[in-house]
Motif scaffolding. Sequence first.
Motif, PDB file in Angstrom:
ATOM      1  N   ARG A  58     -35.661  49.052  43.329  1.00 27.13           N
ATOM      2  CA  ARG A  58     -35.410  50.343  43.993  1.00 27.13           C
ATOM      3  C   ARG A  58     -34.514  50.078  45.186  1.00 27.13           C
ATOM      4  NH1 ARG A  58     -40.136  54.248  46.486  1.00 27.13           N
ATOM      5  NH2 ARG A  58     -38.760  55.562  47.713  1.00 27.13           N
ATOM      6  N   SER A  59     -33.425  50.858  45.293  1.00 24.95           N
ATOM      7  CA  SER A  59     -32.507  50.683  46.419  1.00 24.95           C
ATOM      8  C   SER A  59     -31.735  51.975  46.655  1.00 24.95           C
ATOM      9  CB  SER A  59     -31.534  49.538  46.142  1.00 24.95           C
ATOM     10  OG  SER A  59     -30.747  49.822  45.007  1.00 24.95           O
ATOM     11  N   LEU A  60     -31.119  52.054  47.838  1.00 19.89           N
ATOM     12  CA  LEU A  60     -30.243  53.185  48.119  1.00 19.89           C
ATOM     13  C   LEU A  60     -28.911  52.952  47.429  1.00 19.89           C
ATOM     14  CD1 LEU A  60     -30.948  53.869  51.897  1.00 19.89           C
ATOM     15  CD2 LEU A  60     -31.813  55.117  49.913  1.00 19.89           C
ATOM     16  N   SER A  61     -28.354  53.999  46.889  1.00 20.74           N
ATOM     17  CA  SER A  61     -27.077  53.908  46.189  1.00 20.74           C
ATOM     18  C   SER A  61     -25.950  53.603  47.165  1.00 20.74           C
ATOM     19  CB  SER A  61     -26.784  55.222  45.467  1.00 20.74           C
ATOM     20  OG  SER A  61     -25.516  55.170  44.856  1.00 20.74           O
ATOM     21  N   LYS A  62     -25.022  52.795  46.721  1.00 16.49           N
ATOM     22  CA  LYS A  62     -23.836  52.482  47.518  1.00 16.49           C
ATOM     23  C   LYS A  62     -22.683  53.427  47.186  1.00 16.49           C
ATOM     24  CE  LYS A  62     -25.007  47.601  48.077  1.00 16.49           C
ATOM     25  NZ  LYS A  62     -25.923  47.841  49.120  1.00 16.49           N
ATOM     26  N   THR A  63     -22.954  54.391  46.290  1.00 13.54           N
ATOM     27  CA  THR A  63     -21.961  55.374  45.891  1.00 13.54           C
ATOM     28  C   THR A  63     -22.379  56.740  46.418  1.00 13.54           C
ATOM     29  OG1 THR A  63     -21.535  54.124  43.875  1.00 13.54           O
ATOM     30  CG2 THR A  63     -20.750  56.393  43.940  1.00 13.54           C
ATOM     31  N   SER A  64     -21.474  57.408  47.091  1.00 14.07           N
ATOM     32  CA  SER A  64     -21.746  58.725  47.657  1.00 14.07           C
ATOM     33  C   SER A  64     -21.857  59.783  46.569  1.00 14.07           C
ATOM     34  CB  SER A  64     -20.623  59.119  48.616  1.00 14.07           C
ATOM     35  OG  SER A  64     -20.782  60.449  49.052  1.00 14.07           O
ATOM     36  N   ASN A  65     -22.676  60.803  46.852  1.00  9.88           N
ATOM     37  CA  ASN A  65     -22.747  61.954  45.956  1.00  9.88           C
ATOM     38  C   ASN A  65     -21.487  62.801  46.039  1.00  9.88           C
ATOM     39  OD1 ASN A  65     -25.359  61.410  45.024  1.00  9.88           O
ATOM     40  ND2 ASN A  65     -26.243  62.341  46.837  1.00  9.88           N
ATOM     41  N   MET A  66     -20.763  62.685  47.154  1.00 14.12           N
ATOM     42  CA  MET A  66     -19.529  63.445  47.307  1.00 14.12           C
ATOM     43  C   MET A  66     -18.430  62.766  46.488  1.00 14.12           C
ATOM     44  SD  MET A  66     -17.351  64.535  50.689  1.00 14.12           S
ATOM     45  CE  MET A  66     -18.606  65.652  51.259  1.00 14.12           C
ATOM     46  N   PRO A  67     -17.788  63.489  45.610  1.00 13.46           N
ATOM     47  CA  PRO A  67     -16.754  62.884  44.770  1.00 13.46           C
ATOM     48  C   PRO A  67     -15.558  62.384  45.572  1.00 13.46           C
ATOM     49  CG  PRO A  67     -17.365  65.073  43.972  1.00 13.46           C
ATOM     50  CD  PRO A  67     -18.007  64.894  45.310  1.00 13.46           C
ATOM     51  N   GLY A  69     -11.820  61.926  46.417  1.00 12.59           N
ATOM     52  CA  GLY A  69     -10.677  62.806  46.213  1.00 12.59           C
ATOM     53  C   GLY A  69     -10.994  64.283  46.345  1.00 12.59           C
ATOM     54  N   ILE A  70     -12.179  64.624  46.835  1.00 16.11           N
ATOM     55  CA  ILE A  70     -12.547  66.041  46.934  1.00 16.11           C
ATOM     56  C   ILE A  70     -11.600  66.815  47.850  1.00 16.11           C
ATOM     57  CG2 ILE A  70     -14.239  65.788  48.798  1.00 16.11           C
ATOM     58  CD1 ILE A  70     -15.703  67.960  46.651  1.00 16.11           C
ATOM     59  N   VAL A  71     -11.093  66.142  48.882  1.00 18.54           N
ATOM     60  CA  VAL A  71     -10.192  66.857  49.794  1.00 18.54           C
ATOM     61  C   VAL A  71      -8.893  67.250  49.110  1.00 18.54           C
ATOM     62  CG1 VAL A  71     -11.150  65.860  51.899  1.00 18.54           C
ATOM     63  CG2 VAL A  71      -9.235  64.743  50.795  1.00 18.54           C
ATOM     64  N   ASN A  72      -8.580  66.622  48.001  1.00 17.67           N
ATOM     65  CA  ASN A  72      -7.344  66.949  47.292  1.00 17.67           C
ATOM     66  C   ASN A  72      -7.383  68.331  46.641  1.00 17.67           C
ATOM     67  OD1 ASN A  72      -6.453  64.381  47.974  1.00 17.67           O
ATOM     68  ND2 ASN A  72      -7.095  63.510  46.033  1.00 17.67           N
ATOM     69  N   ILE A  73      -8.585  68.875  46.442  1.00 18.81           N
ATOM     70  CA  ILE A  73      -8.694  70.177  45.793  1.00 18.81           C
ATOM     71  C   ILE A  73      -9.160  71.279  46.755  1.00 18.81           C
ATOM     72  CG2 ILE A  73      -9.095  69.191  43.509  1.00 18.81           C
ATOM     73  CD1 ILE A  73     -12.090  69.899  43.906  1.00 18.81           C
ATOM     74  N   LEU A  74      -9.467  70.904  47.992  1.00 22.04           N
ATOM     75  CA  LEU A  74      -9.939  71.884  48.961  1.00 22.04           C
ATOM     76  C   LEU A  74      -8.787  72.574  49.676  1.00 22.04           C
ATOM     77  CD1 LEU A  74     -12.885  69.927  50.638  1.00 22.04           C
ATOM     78  CD2 LEU A  74     -13.010  71.628  48.809  1.00 22.04           C
ATOM     79  N   GLU A  75      -9.018  73.819  50.067  1.00 25.54           N
ATOM     80  CA  GLU A  75      -8.060  74.559  50.886  1.00 25.54           C
ATOM     81  C   GLU A  75      -8.196  74.091  52.336  1.00 25.54           C
ATOM     82  OE1 GLU A  75      -5.902  76.813  49.655  1.00 25.54           O
ATOM     83  OE2 GLU A  75      -6.686  76.492  47.637  1.00 25.54           O
ATOM     84  N   LYS A  76      -7.204  74.391  53.155  1.00 23.56           N
ATOM     85  CA  LYS A  76      -7.190  73.954  54.552  1.00 23.56           C
ATOM     86  C   LYS A  76      -8.464  74.383  55.289  1.00 23.56           C
ATOM     87  CE  LYS A  76      -4.702  74.407  58.898  1.00 23.56           C
ATOM     88  NZ  LYS A  76      -3.587  75.028  59.603  1.00 23.56           N
ATOM     89  N   ASP A  77      -8.876  75.639  55.156  1.00 18.84           N
ATOM     90  CA  ASP A  77     -10.082  76.119  55.843  1.00 18.84           C
ATOM     91  C   ASP A  77     -11.340  75.389  55.362  1.00 18.84           C
ATOM     92  OD1 ASP A  77      -8.678  77.878  57.429  1.00 18.84           O
ATOM     93  OD2 ASP A  77      -9.128  79.649  56.207  1.00 18.84           O
ATOM     94  N   GLN A  78     -11.374  75.049  54.100  1.00 17.48           N
ATOM     95  CA  GLN A  78     -12.525  74.315  53.569  1.00 17.48           C
ATOM     96  C   GLN A  78     -12.581  72.902  54.152  1.00 17.48           C
ATOM     97  OE1 GLN A  78     -11.400  74.960  49.449  1.00 17.48           O
ATOM     98  NE2 GLN A  78     -13.274  76.164  49.118  1.00 17.48           N
ATOM     99  N   ILE A  79     -11.440  72.264  54.288  1.00 17.09           N
ATOM    100  CA  ILE A  79     -11.382  70.929  54.893  1.00 17.09           C
ATOM    101  C   ILE A  79     -11.814  70.997  56.348  1.00 17.09           C
ATOM    102  CG2 ILE A  79      -9.846  69.036  55.580  1.00 17.09           C
ATOM    103  CD1 ILE A  79      -8.225  69.669  53.012  1.00 17.09           C
ATOM    104  N   LEU A  80     -11.339  71.997  57.065  1.00 13.63           N
ATOM    105  CA  LEU A  80     -11.737  72.143  58.475  1.00 13.63           C
ATOM    106  C   LEU A  80     -13.232  72.407  58.600  1.00 13.63           C
ATOM    107  CD1 LEU A  80      -8.688  74.194  59.814  1.00 13.63           C
ATOM    108  CD2 LEU A  80      -9.183  71.752  60.167  1.00 13.63           C
ATOM    109  N   ASP A  81     -13.792  73.222  57.700  1.00 18.00           N
ATOM    110  CA  ASP A  81     -15.237  73.461  57.699  1.00 18.00           C
ATOM    111  C   ASP A  81     -16.009  72.172  57.426  1.00 18.00           C
ATOM    112  OD1 ASP A  81     -14.927  76.154  58.250  1.00 18.00           O
ATOM    113  OD2 ASP A  81     -15.220  76.805  56.166  1.00 18.00           O
TER     114      ASP A  81
END
Length: 99
Positions: A58-67, A69-81
């Motif tokens: 049992r261990s903590l994952s070294k991989t984030s749940n956040m994908p 390259g996610i910022v590549n598909i977000l709009e400017k306001d979403q990135i700022l949020d």
Amino acid sequence: LLPSKVISEQYAATEIETKDGEIIAGRIESETERAIVIRANPFAPENVTVPKRNVQRRSLSKTSNMPTGIVNILEKDQILDLLAYLMAEGDANDARFQK
């Protein structure tokens, strides 16, 4: 930009390897002396119950749940949020998180 570079323990998934070699990763929902209940899929209504006697590792994952390259598909306001949320460490009352 690099979601797996540093992962806070409060957001890290747990990886469980069973004695038969199965890997189950997800968020711990509850735990008793006998079993671990894990939500492997955040969108699925059912959880996975793993008897503790079957846990090999049992261990903590070294991989984030956040994908990556996610910022590549977000709009400017979403990135700022997202940046405001991260800077406020999730505190919705933090002034940086207010519009």
